[in-house]
Design a protein around this motif. Structure first.
Motif, PDB file in Angstrom:
ATOM      1  N   VAL A 245       0.786  -1.109  -0.086  1.00  0.00           N
ATOM      2  CA  VAL A 245       0.074  -0.018   0.004  1.00  0.00           C
ATOM      3  C   VAL A 245       0.862   1.128   0.124  1.00  0.00           C
ATOM      4  CG1 VAL A 245      -1.837   1.181   1.124  1.00  0.00           C
ATOM      5  CG2 VAL A 245      -1.954  -1.267   1.280  1.00  0.00           C
ATOM      6  N   ASP A 246       0.972   1.966  -1.200  1.00  0.00           N
ATOM      7  CA  ASP A 246       2.058   3.037  -1.406  1.00  0.00           C
ATOM      8  C   ASP A 246       1.202   4.332  -1.725  1.00  0.00           C
ATOM      9  OD1 ASP A 246       4.328   4.284  -1.721  1.00  0.00           O
ATOM     10  OD2 ASP A 246       4.529   3.283  -3.815  1.00  0.00           O
ATOM     11  N   THR A 247       1.266   5.205  -0.658  1.00  0.00           N
ATOM     12  CA  THR A 247       0.822   6.563  -0.989  1.00  0.00           C
ATOM     13  C   THR A 247       1.950   7.567  -1.649  1.00  0.00           C
ATOM     14  OG1 THR A 247       1.628   7.637   1.027  1.00  0.00           O
ATOM     15  CG2 THR A 247      -0.458   6.606   0.933  1.00  0.00           C
ATOM     16  N   GLY A 248       2.929   6.846  -2.125  1.00  0.00           N
ATOM     17  CA  GLY A 248       4.186   7.613  -3.018  1.00  0.00           C
ATOM     18  C   GLY A 248       4.017   7.374  -4.270  1.00  0.00           C
ATOM     19  N   SER A 249       3.186   6.565  -4.714  1.00  0.00           N
ATOM     20  CA  SER A 249       3.178   6.127  -6.474  1.00  0.00           C
ATOM     21  C   SER A 249       1.688   6.119  -6.777  1.00  0.00           C
ATOM     22  CB  SER A 249       3.907   4.887  -6.590  1.00  0.00           C
ATOM     23  OG  SER A 249       3.120   3.850  -6.196  1.00  0.00           O
ATOM     24  N   THR A 250       1.397   5.929  -8.023  1.00  0.00           N
ATOM     25  CA  THR A 250      -0.045   6.199  -8.225  1.00  0.00           C
ATOM     26  C   THR A 250      -0.566   4.617  -8.901  1.00  0.00           C
ATOM     27  OG1 THR A 250       0.345   8.342  -8.832  1.00  0.00           O
ATOM     28  CG2 THR A 250      -1.587   7.357  -9.914  1.00  0.00           C
ATOM     29  N   THR A 251       0.236   4.042  -9.777  1.00  0.00           N
ATOM     30  CA  THR A 251      -0.068   2.890 -10.660  1.00  0.00           C
ATOM     31  C   THR A 251      -0.235   1.620  -9.864  1.00  0.00           C
ATOM     32  OG1 THR A 251       0.951   4.103 -12.408  1.00  0.00           O
ATOM     33  CG2 THR A 251       0.289   1.720 -12.825  1.00  0.00           C
ATOM     34  N   LEU A 252      -1.408   0.813  -9.943  1.00  0.00           N
ATOM     35  CA  LEU A 252      -1.461  -0.769  -9.689  1.00  0.00           C
ATOM     36  C   LEU A 252      -0.386  -1.553 -10.528  1.00  0.00           C
ATOM     37  CD1 LEU A 252      -2.344  -2.998  -8.102  1.00  0.00           C
ATOM     38  CD2 LEU A 252      -4.166  -2.934  -9.432  1.00  0.00           C
ATOM     39  N   ALA A 253       0.570  -1.822 -10.049  1.00  0.00           N
ATOM     40  CA  ALA A 253       1.797  -2.577 -10.716  1.00  0.00           C
ATOM     41  C   ALA A 253       1.783  -3.985 -10.000  1.00  0.00           C
ATOM     42  CB  ALA A 253       3.144  -1.734 -10.893  1.00  0.00           C
ATOM     43  N   ILE A 254       2.003  -4.982 -10.943  1.00  0.00           N
ATOM     44  CA  ILE A 254       2.009  -6.264 -10.500  1.00  0.00           C
ATOM     45  C   ILE A 254       3.105  -7.268 -11.486  1.00  0.00           C
ATOM     46  CG2 ILE A 254       0.719  -8.502 -10.278  1.00  0.00           C
ATOM     47  CD1 ILE A 254      -0.578  -6.065  -8.428  1.00  0.00           C
ATOM     48  N   ALA A 255       3.685  -7.819 -10.676  1.00  0.00           N
ATOM     49  CA  ALA A 255       4.670  -8.745 -11.234  1.00  0.00           C
ATOM     50  C   ALA A 255       3.893  -9.894 -12.240  1.00  0.00           C
ATOM     51  CB  ALA A 255       5.428  -9.528 -10.086  1.00  0.00           C
ATOM     52  N   SER A 256       4.479 -10.133 -13.210  1.00  0.00           N
ATOM     53  CA  SER A 256       3.924 -11.073 -14.110  1.00  0.00           C
ATOM     54  C   SER A 256       5.165 -12.055 -14.701  1.00  0.00           C
ATOM     55  CB  SER A 256       3.308 -10.345 -15.376  1.00  0.00           C
ATOM     56  OG  SER A 256       4.359  -9.850 -16.103  1.00  0.00           O
ATOM     57  N   TYR A 257       5.871 -12.379 -13.754  1.00  0.00           N
ATOM     58  CA  TYR A 257       7.101 -13.464 -14.303  1.00  0.00           C
ATOM     59  C   TYR A 257       7.542 -13.827 -12.978  1.00  0.00           C
ATOM     60  CZ  TYR A 257      10.444  -9.573 -13.150  1.00  0.00           C
ATOM     61  OH  TYR A 257      11.334  -8.708 -12.552  1.00  0.00           O
ATOM     62  N   PRO A 258       8.100 -15.044 -12.841  1.00  0.00           N
ATOM     63  CA  PRO A 258       9.077 -15.560 -11.832  1.00  0.00           C
ATOM     64  C   PRO A 258      10.174 -14.732 -11.577  1.00  0.00           C
ATOM     65  CG  PRO A 258       9.124 -17.064 -13.558  1.00  0.00           C
ATOM     66  CD  PRO A 258       8.342 -15.981 -13.995  1.00  0.00           C
ATOM     67  N   ARG A 259      10.421 -14.555 -10.094  1.00  0.00           N
ATOM     68  CA  ARG A 259      11.790 -13.882  -9.770  1.00  0.00           C
ATOM     69  C   ARG A 259      12.673 -14.731  -9.121  1.00  0.00           C
ATOM     70  NH1 ARG A 259       7.536 -11.662  -8.867  1.00  0.00           N
ATOM     71  NH2 ARG A 259       7.851 -11.642  -6.456  1.00  0.00           N
ATOM     72  N   GLN A 260      13.801 -14.516  -9.032  1.00  0.00           N
ATOM     73  CA  GLN A 260      14.931 -15.517  -8.350  1.00  0.00           C
ATOM     74  C   GLN A 260      14.392 -15.632  -6.918  1.00  0.00           C
ATOM     75  OE1 GLN A 260      18.977 -13.940  -8.123  1.00  0.00           O
ATOM     76  NE2 GLN A 260      19.833 -15.632  -7.260  1.00  0.00           N
ATOM     77  N   ASP A 261      13.843 -14.715  -5.923  1.00  0.00           N
ATOM     78  CA  ASP A 261      13.567 -14.822  -4.781  1.00  0.00           C
ATOM     79  C   ASP A 261      11.991 -15.253  -4.708  1.00  0.00           C
ATOM     80  OD1 ASP A 261      12.828 -12.085  -5.759  1.00  0.00           O
ATOM     81  OD2 ASP A 261      12.148 -11.833  -3.686  1.00  0.00           O
ATOM     82  N   SER A 262      11.382 -15.277  -5.674  1.00  0.00           N
ATOM     83  CA  SER A 262       9.798 -15.415  -5.596  1.00  0.00           C
ATOM     84  C   SER A 262       9.352 -15.926  -6.810  1.00  0.00           C
ATOM     85  CB  SER A 262       9.113 -14.434  -5.124  1.00  0.00           C
ATOM     86  OG  SER A 262       7.665 -14.701  -5.259  1.00  0.00           O
ATOM     87  N   ASN A 263       8.500 -17.096  -6.750  1.00  0.00           N
ATOM     88  CA  ASN A 263       7.806 -17.838  -7.977  1.00  0.00           C
ATOM     89  C   ASN A 263       6.153 -17.372  -8.143  1.00  0.00           C
ATOM     90  OD1 ASN A 263       6.838 -19.412  -6.011  1.00  0.00           O
ATOM     91  ND2 ASN A 263       7.743 -21.310  -6.977  1.00  0.00           N
ATOM     92  N   LYS A 264       6.199 -16.538  -7.291  1.00  0.00           N
ATOM     93  CA  LYS A 264       4.399 -16.070  -7.238  1.00  0.00           C
ATOM     94  C   LYS A 264       4.429 -14.795  -7.911  1.00  0.00           C
ATOM     95  CE  LYS A 264       0.549 -15.678  -3.647  1.00  0.00           C
ATOM     96  NZ  LYS A 264       0.346 -15.687  -2.400  1.00  0.00           N
ATOM     97  N   TYR A 265       3.214 -14.954  -8.775  1.00  0.00           N
ATOM     98  CA  TYR A 265       3.302 -13.594  -9.894  1.00  0.00           C
ATOM     99  C   TYR A 265       1.691 -13.835 -10.453  1.00  0.00           C
ATOM    100  CZ  TYR A 265       4.798 -16.901 -13.510  1.00  0.00           C
ATOM    101  OH  TYR A 265       5.016 -18.114 -14.227  1.00  0.00           O
ATOM    102  N   PHE A 266       1.300 -12.866 -11.019  1.00  0.00           N
ATOM    103  CA  PHE A 266       0.154 -12.930 -11.820  1.00  0.00           C
ATOM    104  C   PHE A 266       0.278 -13.527 -13.201  1.00  0.00           C
ATOM    105  CE2 PHE A 266      -2.961 -10.706 -14.598  1.00  0.00           C
ATOM    106  CZ  PHE A 266      -3.996 -11.365 -14.181  1.00  0.00           C
ATOM    107  N   HIS A 267      -0.532 -14.917 -13.423  1.00  0.00           N
ATOM    108  CA  HIS A 267      -0.448 -15.397 -14.827  1.00  0.00           C
ATOM    109  C   HIS A 267      -1.409 -14.761 -15.609  1.00  0.00           C
ATOM    110  CE1 HIS A 267       2.198 -18.560 -13.001  1.00  0.00           C
ATOM    111  NE2 HIS A 267       1.573 -18.239 -12.029  1.00  0.00           N
ATOM    112  N   ALA A 268      -1.078 -13.894 -16.409  1.00  0.00           N
ATOM    113  CA  ALA A 268      -2.220 -13.280 -17.391  1.00  0.00           C
ATOM    114  C   ALA A 268      -2.782 -14.150 -18.277  1.00  0.00           C
ATOM    115  CB  ALA A 268      -1.314 -12.143 -18.128  1.00  0.00           C
ATOM    116  N   ASP A 269      -2.252 -15.200 -18.740  1.00  0.00           N
ATOM    117  CA  ASP A 269      -2.886 -16.271 -19.649  1.00  0.00           C
ATOM    118  C   ASP A 269      -4.007 -16.919 -18.910  1.00  0.00           C
ATOM    119  OD1 ASP A 269      -1.083 -15.674 -21.521  1.00  0.00           O
ATOM    120  OD2 ASP A 269       0.248 -17.299 -21.312  1.00  0.00           O
ATOM    121  N   ASN A 270      -4.012 -16.942 -17.663  1.00  0.00           N
ATOM    122  CA  ASN A 270      -4.943 -17.520 -16.822  1.00  0.00           C
ATOM    123  C   ASN A 270      -6.378 -16.720 -16.403  1.00  0.00           C
ATOM    124  OD1 ASN A 270      -3.424 -19.823 -16.844  1.00  0.00           O
ATOM    125  ND2 ASN A 270      -2.694 -19.552 -14.844  1.00  0.00           N
TER     126      ASN A 270
END
Length: 481
Positions: free
Chosen positions: A48-73
């Motif tokens: 929850v960020d009052t210092g930015s505006t956009t709803l931004a979501i990870a859509s790819y797996p990262r080295q420290d996390s494999n949890k992300y939004f699967h757009a194709d689903n």
């Protein structure tokens, strides 16, 4: 890790009051909330960020996390195919602009709405190692949203306002760590109707104006070490405003930012305040190395610390009168941040460790009131009326608000504060008009190029006219694919 915390909430914290707390996070990782995206719902956690505006979501797996939004689903996603990007004080990302349905399970009275989303496809120093969140819920205004070529990215709040056809406010109640032996912090995020917040708790709420609708820019009159916490050392007849400090604190910008951890100060005043705190610690026989005070190093003890250090005071411009200010008074529990609390059993042979970091940092020329300055308060952001309300909370550090205090001159003039700007809707309309003009010019140029073709079609028989419509329809489909 954050998933485990949310699970614990269901059996422990949330039993205290029906869904009272919906924000959680590990030490130093700000506050995150659970969100459901798309159809069928995909549950993720966003900061929850009052210092930015956009709803931004990870859509790819990262080295420290494999949890992300699967757009194709998601069967409900609309992909614009346009690239957007954003740069923060720490980190950056690049992604593509889509829209999909957004729902916050803990906000039971708020409907699901379709909103713009930036699906992050690559990033740099944005996702911190071990962070339990997969994106940001930006709550600031449009001018500091993600950008792209000929793109206006609408925020989730703007989408909500448009869906409900009325402006909405939001409130953050940040409670810090649960106890001295647990570094996990928790809080509450609520959406409120602007109309109902105007007169709500007027006797308890102190309001400061939002001076500029980009970030939540406010007028910080001073930040100082208090000499007496039992009876406030701030009175209208003996406290003199430091004009140089006031102007320096607001020279670049002074913002309220829940996505930043510390209170960030211009270098000269960071050093001044930390020198005073360090001196007070030495006088109380508390041994803390200089690396802790000046370089952001961690200090650890085998037992939780009961701090007897001075309180901090943050003076803010008052909304009702520009020759008034009020004061946020922060106990040492606010700025001596718990970053680790391990109470190991004697059988394991391990040593208990309780670690802290200073909640202040140097920020070149800007002033940022991070969540360290918000813990222990209920902070109400009334976006349409352009004010932020502060009142003491029933959770977290024993922070308090005092005032208002009067001076004999205008603080806007004395501190060279900007006047409030028109509503951000004006900026949106201006941007829409610019895009409209560009479209008209482009259409005119296209008509000029197609004039010979039009003349040729006009000479044909009427029965051929449907072919024009079919050709235009195919062009639209091709551009949107």
């Amino acid at each position: 890790m954050l998933f485990i915390i949310f699970q614990l909430c269901s059996v422990y914290l949330c039993g205290i009051g029906a869904e009272e707390f919906n924000l959680f996070g590990d030490a130093g990782l700000a506050y995150a909330i659970e969100v459901s995206i798309g159809h069928p719902h995909q549950k993720l956690h966003v900061l929850v960020d009052t210092g930015s505006t956009t709803l931004a979501i990870a859509s790819y797996p990262r080295q420290d996390s494999n949890k992300y939004f699967h757009a194709d689903n998601s069967s409900s996603i609309n992909d614009s195919g346009k690239e957007v990007h954003a740069t923060y004080s720490q980190g950056m990302w690049v992604g593509r602009l889509v829209s999909d349905f957004i729902n916050f399970p803990s906000l039971t009275t708020i409907p699901e709405v379709r909103s713009d989303i930036a699906l992050i496809t690559k990033s740099h120093k944005f996702f911190m190692n071990g962070s339990g969140w997969q994106g940001l819920l930006g709550l600031a205004y449009l001018p500091v949203g993600a950008t792209g070529e000929n793109v206006i990215v609408e925020s989730w709040l703007e989408s909500l306002d448009r869906t409900l056809n009325r402006p909405m406010s939001f409130e953050l109640k940040l409670c810090a760590a649960q106890s001295a032996t647990n570094a996990t912090h928790y809080g509450s995020f609520q959406i409120l109707d602007d109309f109902n917040t105007i007169n709500e708790n007027r006797n308890k709420t102190f309001r400061t104006p939002i001076l500029r609708k980009r970030w939540y820019e406010v007028g910080v009159i001073s930040i100082r070490v208090m000499s007496n916490v039992n009876n406030s050392d701030v009175t209208s007849d003996k406290y003199n405003i430091d004009t140089d400090m006031c102007q320096t604190l607001n020279k670049e910008k002074s913002i309220v930012d829940s996505g930043t951890t510390n209170i960030r100060l211009p270098n000269i005043y960071f050093r001044k305040i930390v020198d005073e705190l360090r001196s007070a610690a030495q006088n109380s026989s508390t041994l803390i190395l200089d690396e802790f005070w000046y370089h952001g190093e961690v200090a650890c003890w085998p037992e939780p610390q009961e701090w007897s250090l001075p309180w901090l005071a943050i003076d803010l411009l008052n909304y009702d009168q520009d020759n008034q200010y009020f004061t946020l008074e922060l106990p040492p529990q606010n700025y001596m941040r718990v970053v680790a609390a391990r109470n190991s059993s004697a059988e394991s042979g391990a040593v208990s460790e309780f670690c802290y970091k200073l909640g202040l940092e140097a920020g070149s020329t800007e002033t940022v009131l991070g969540y360290t300055a918000m813990e222990g308060f209920q902070v109400l952001f009334n976006r349409s009326a352009s004010w932020i309300g502060w009142q003491s909370s029933n959770c977290g550090p024993n922070a308090r608000v005092t005032g208002p205090y009067n001076i004999s001159t205008s603080l806007r003039s004395l501190c060279q504060l900007v006047n409030p700007e028109p509503d951000v809707a004006v900026s949106i309309k201006a941007a829409q008009w610019v895009l409209c003009v560009i479209s008209i010019i482009a259409a005119g140029f296209l008509i000029y190029l197609l004039t010979p073709c039009v003349k040729m079609f006009l000479t044909r028989r009427l029965r051929n006219s449907p072919q024009i419509s079919l050709s235009q329809a195919a062009l639209v489909e091709q551009e949107s694919a």
